[in-house]
Write an enzyme that holds these catalytic residues in place. Sequence first.
Site, mmCIF file in Angstrom:
data_model
loop_
_atom_site.group_PDB
_atom_site.id
_atom_site.type_symbol
_atom_site.label_atom_id
_atom_site.label_comp_id
_atom_site.label_asym_id
_atom_site.label_seq_id
_atom_site.Cartn_x
_atom_site.Cartn_y
_atom_site.Cartn_z
ATOM 1 N N GLU A 89 5.983 37.861 17.086
ATOM 2 C CA GLU A 89 4.727 37.706 16.829
ATOM 3 C C GLU A 89 3.957 36.787 17.664
ATOM 4 O O GLU A 89 4.862 35.960 18.621
ATOM 5 C CB GLU A 89 4.379 37.062 15.544
ATOM 6 C CG GLU A 89 3.193 36.957 14.875
ATOM 7 C CD GLU A 89 1.955 37.972 15.061
ATOM 8 O OE1 GLU A 89 1.998 38.277 16.078
ATOM 9 O OE2 GLU A 89 1.359 38.008 13.969
ATOM 10 N N ASP A 90 3.043 36.998 18.404
ATOM 11 C CA ASP A 90 2.279 36.240 19.163
ATOM 12 C C ASP A 90 1.842 34.669 18.760
ATOM 13 O O ASP A 90 2.175 33.912 19.679
ATOM 14 C CB ASP A 90 0.771 36.770 19.767
ATOM 15 C CG ASP A 90 -0.110 37.413 18.768
ATOM 16 O OD1 ASP A 90 0.172 36.998 17.528
ATOM 17 O OD2 ASP A 90 -1.241 37.789 18.966
ATOM 18 N N ASP A 93 -0.947 31.171 12.895
ATOM 19 C CA ASP A 93 -2.201 30.266 12.561
ATOM 20 C C ASP A 93 -1.965 29.678 11.148
ATOM 21 O O ASP A 93 -1.175 28.708 10.811
ATOM 22 C CB ASP A 93 -3.335 31.085 13.063
ATOM 23 C CG ASP A 93 -4.510 30.090 12.990
ATOM 24 O OD1 ASP A 93 -4.466 29.023 12.581
ATOM 25 O OD2 ASP A 93 -5.914 30.562 13.303
ATOM 26 N N PHE A 142 -8.790 27.521 19.585
ATOM 27 C CA PHE A 142 -8.657 29.070 19.790
ATOM 28 C C PHE A 142 -8.292 29.491 21.096
ATOM 29 O O PHE A 142 -8.700 29.235 22.110
ATOM 30 C CB PHE A 142 -9.927 29.898 19.290
ATOM 31 C CG PHE A 142 -9.906 31.301 19.319
ATOM 32 C CD1 PHE A 142 -9.389 31.974 17.953
ATOM 33 C CD2 PHE A 142 -10.107 32.071 20.354
ATOM 34 C CE1 PHE A 142 -9.145 33.339 17.964
ATOM 35 C CE2 PHE A 142 -9.903 33.606 20.150
ATOM 36 C CZ PHE A 142 -9.506 34.100 19.008
ATOM 37 N N ARG A 155 -6.320 39.746 26.800
ATOM 38 C CA ARG A 155 -4.795 39.792 26.474
ATOM 39 C C ARG A 155 -4.155 39.906 27.553
ATOM 40 O O ARG A 155 -2.915 39.455 27.649
ATOM 41 C CB ARG A 155 -4.858 41.172 25.677
ATOM 42 C CG ARG A 155 -5.399 41.357 24.471
ATOM 43 C CD ARG A 155 -4.658 42.628 23.805
ATOM 44 N NE ARG A 155 -5.557 42.999 22.461
ATOM 45 C CZ ARG A 155 -5.529 42.296 21.472
ATOM 46 N NH1 ARG A 155 -4.533 41.276 21.224
ATOM 47 N NH2 ARG A 155 -6.023 42.699 20.296
HETATM 48 P P1 IMP Z 1 -2.722 33.919 10.725
HETATM 49 O O1 IMP Z 1 -2.699 35.005 9.466
HETATM 50 O O2 IMP Z 1 -3.841 32.773 10.271
HETATM 51 O O3 IMP Z 1 -1.569 33.098 10.736
HETATM 52 O O4 IMP Z 1 -3.152 34.699 11.989
HETATM 53 C C1 IMP Z 1 -2.351 35.382 12.773
HETATM 54 C C2 IMP Z 1 -2.971 36.224 13.616
HETATM 55 O O5 IMP Z 1 -4.434 35.978 14.145
HETATM 56 C C3 IMP Z 1 -2.199 36.349 14.919
HETATM 57 O O6 IMP Z 1 -1.426 37.231 14.830
HETATM 58 C C4 IMP Z 1 -3.367 36.649 15.817
HETATM 59 O O7 IMP Z 1 -3.596 38.156 16.189
HETATM 60 C C5 IMP Z 1 -4.554 35.762 15.129
HETATM 61 N N1 IMP Z 1 -4.785 34.576 15.993
HETATM 62 C C6 IMP Z 1 -4.586 33.513 15.268
HETATM 63 N N2 IMP Z 1 -4.942 32.389 16.115
HETATM 64 C C7 IMP Z 1 -5.486 32.978 17.178
HETATM 65 C C8 IMP Z 1 -5.903 32.442 18.653
HETATM 66 O O8 IMP Z 1 -6.083 31.308 18.674
HETATM 67 N N3 IMP Z 1 -6.286 33.297 19.626
HETATM 68 C C9 IMP Z 1 -6.249 34.670 19.291
HETATM 69 N N4 IMP Z 1 -5.632 35.220 18.145
HETATM 70 C C10 IMP Z 1 -5.542 34.482 17.164
HETATM 71 MG MG MG Z 2 -1.180 39.159 16.099
#
Ligand code: IMP
Ligand code: MG
Length: 172
Positions: A89-90, A93, A142, A155
Amino acid sequence: MISSSEVQKRVKELASQISVDYAGKTPTLIGVLKGSIIFMSDLVKNLSIDVKMDFMMLSSYSGAKSTGIVRMILDLKDTIENKDVLIVEDIIDSGLTMKYLMNNLKTRKPKSLAVCTMLDKVVQNKEKIQVKYMGFSIPDEFVVGYGLDYNELYRNLPYVGVMKKEKIIGAK
Ligand code: IMP
Ligand code: MG
């Protein structure tokens, strides 16, 4: 926030660790589209073991905010039953996406399931997720680049940068 050379150095370290931990195995790396593609491609090039690659596409973000609802846009091509699976995963959050993904994949009975994320954001009210491989822990900003986007842009930046607040539409 993180330079290209720092990212590359860390990716090599993660790849070495994964190569040691999965020695003699052929894990399936599951990339979460689209954010993980840059990280995944750098990671696999530095592995000394055989791997298979498959992909899923999930979505929960709109602009710079998570909607809290995870949707599966694209599923895996192959079965993972009895396979060693490593999710790539990238960024984690809130952890909602990863929780959804892990719960979903667990029902398919993999032999093992682990998580590798390039970035882990320090936020409140985070889902508890066991992350085996983590590139960097970052503050609650962010960020874009190295696969991460803002409305599909940036990206391709080779580094991780903080998106300026005044550039984020609707930011306080
Ligand atoms: P989560 O479900 O809140 O953990 O968010 C996960 C997904 O949200 C990641 O796989 C990213 O695609 C996107 N995401 C979360 N934070 C960022 C950020 O700071 N920049 C860009 N994409 C983000
Ligand atoms: Mg993602």
